[in-house]
Design an enzyme around this catalytic site. Structure first.
Site, PDB file in Angstrom:
ATOM      1  N   CYS A   9      47.723  33.483  43.234  1.00 44.65           N
ATOM      2  CA  CYS A   9      46.377  33.545  42.512  1.00 44.65           C
ATOM      3  C   CYS A   9      46.064  34.284  41.788  1.00 44.65           C
ATOM      4  CB  CYS A   9      45.504  33.026  43.755  1.00 44.65           C
ATOM      5  SG  CYS A   9      45.170  33.983  44.886  1.00 44.65           S
ATOM      6  N   ARG A  15      43.061  32.436  48.043  1.00 48.70           N
ATOM      7  CA  ARG A  15      43.842  31.307  47.981  1.00 48.70           C
ATOM      8  C   ARG A  15      45.252  31.492  48.410  1.00 48.70           C
ATOM      9  NH1 ARG A  15      42.001  29.599  42.226  1.00 48.70           N
ATOM     10  NH2 ARG A  15      41.985  31.968  42.224  1.00 48.70           N
ATOM     11  N   ASP A 122      38.667  28.350  43.077  1.00 48.53           N
ATOM     12  CA  ASP A 122      38.717  29.900  43.590  1.00 48.53           C
ATOM     13  C   ASP A 122      37.291  29.956  44.316  1.00 48.53           C
ATOM     14  OD1 ASP A 122      38.041  32.656  44.034  1.00 48.53           O
ATOM     15  OD2 ASP A 122      38.283  33.027  41.971  1.00 48.53           O
TER      16      ASP A 122
HETATM   17  P1  4NP Z   1      41.487  34.471  44.906  1.00 51.95           P
HETATM   18  O1  4NP Z   1      40.189  34.828  44.782  1.00 51.95           O
HETATM   19  O2  4NP Z   1      42.405  34.377  43.606  1.00 51.95           O
HETATM   20  O3  4NP Z   1      42.023  33.005  45.554  1.00 51.95           O
HETATM   21  O4  4NP Z   1      42.322  35.513  45.813  1.00 51.95           O
HETATM   22  C1  4NP Z   1      39.669  35.667  44.250  1.00 51.95           C
HETATM   23  C2  4NP Z   1      39.436  36.954  45.054  1.00 51.95           C
HETATM   24  C3  4NP Z   1      38.983  38.068  44.172  1.00 51.95           C
HETATM   25  C4  4NP Z   1      38.523  38.007  42.761  1.00 51.95           C
HETATM   26  C5  4NP Z   1      38.773  36.937  42.152  1.00 51.95           C
HETATM   27  C6  4NP Z   1      39.222  35.592  42.941  1.00 51.95           C
HETATM   28  N1  4NP Z   1      38.058  39.080  42.608  1.00 51.95           N
HETATM   29  O5  4NP Z   1      37.641  39.016  41.281  1.00 51.95           O
HETATM   30  O6  4NP Z   1      37.890  40.416  43.045  1.00 51.95           O
END
Ligand code: 4NP
Length: 153
Positions: A9, A15, A122
């Protein structure tokens, strides 16, 4: 032979840690190796988001010991299948691929199920119920993947 599956991800804290933990909980870990990574480098070395840890724990899965790492071009050689959570992850991963073989390893996780939802949303800016929804989407896809992996052996 061990099949190596990588879940990807953006942050590798919401995720893909869930996807790693859920798939790991379903497969025979002697024949399937599961890992996860993020295309972004914001959270390297950190544990998963507390909301992902909590929803996984609710369903009996401990993901608290995972640590965030960034996707690397070496992962194309190290893994047989690379599942991405959404289309922007797909674009970011494919951008690093140097061969057609590498490109062919990358798939949308929800491409494994027939539902209308093609991307795992997300949940980072959501409340806890966003994580519950994401858990069940990932769980459905991992069920199908497990059946396919079992059929292969
Ligand atoms: P992930 O969610 O891609 O599902 O781990 C996110 C976690 C953090 C960030 C973006 C998406 N961030 O920009 O810090």
């Amino acid at each position: 032979m061990i099949t190596k599956v990588l879940m990807v991800c953006l942050g590798n804290i919401c995720r893909s840690p869930l996807a790693e933990g859920i798939l790991q909980s379903k497969v025979d870990t002697n024949s399937v190796f599961v890992d996860s990574a993020g295309t972004g480098g914001y959270h390297i070395g950190n544990p998963p988001d507390p909301r992902s840890i909590a929803v996984a724990r609710k369903y009996g899965i401990d993901i608290s010991k995972q640590r965030c790492r960034q996707f690397s071009v070496k992962d194309f050689d190290a893994f047989d299948i690379i599942y991405v959570m959404d289309k922007s992850n797909y674009t970011n991963v494919i951008a690093k691929a140097k061969t057609q073989t590498a490109i062919s390893k990358v798939k949308l996780l929800l491409g494994e199920i027939d539902g209308a939802i093609k991307e795992v949303p997300d949940p980072y800016y959501d409340q806890q119920d966003g994580f519950e929804h994401v858990f069940h989407l990932i769980d459905s896809a991992c069920e199908v993947i497990t059946n396919k992996l079992n059929a292969r052996q």
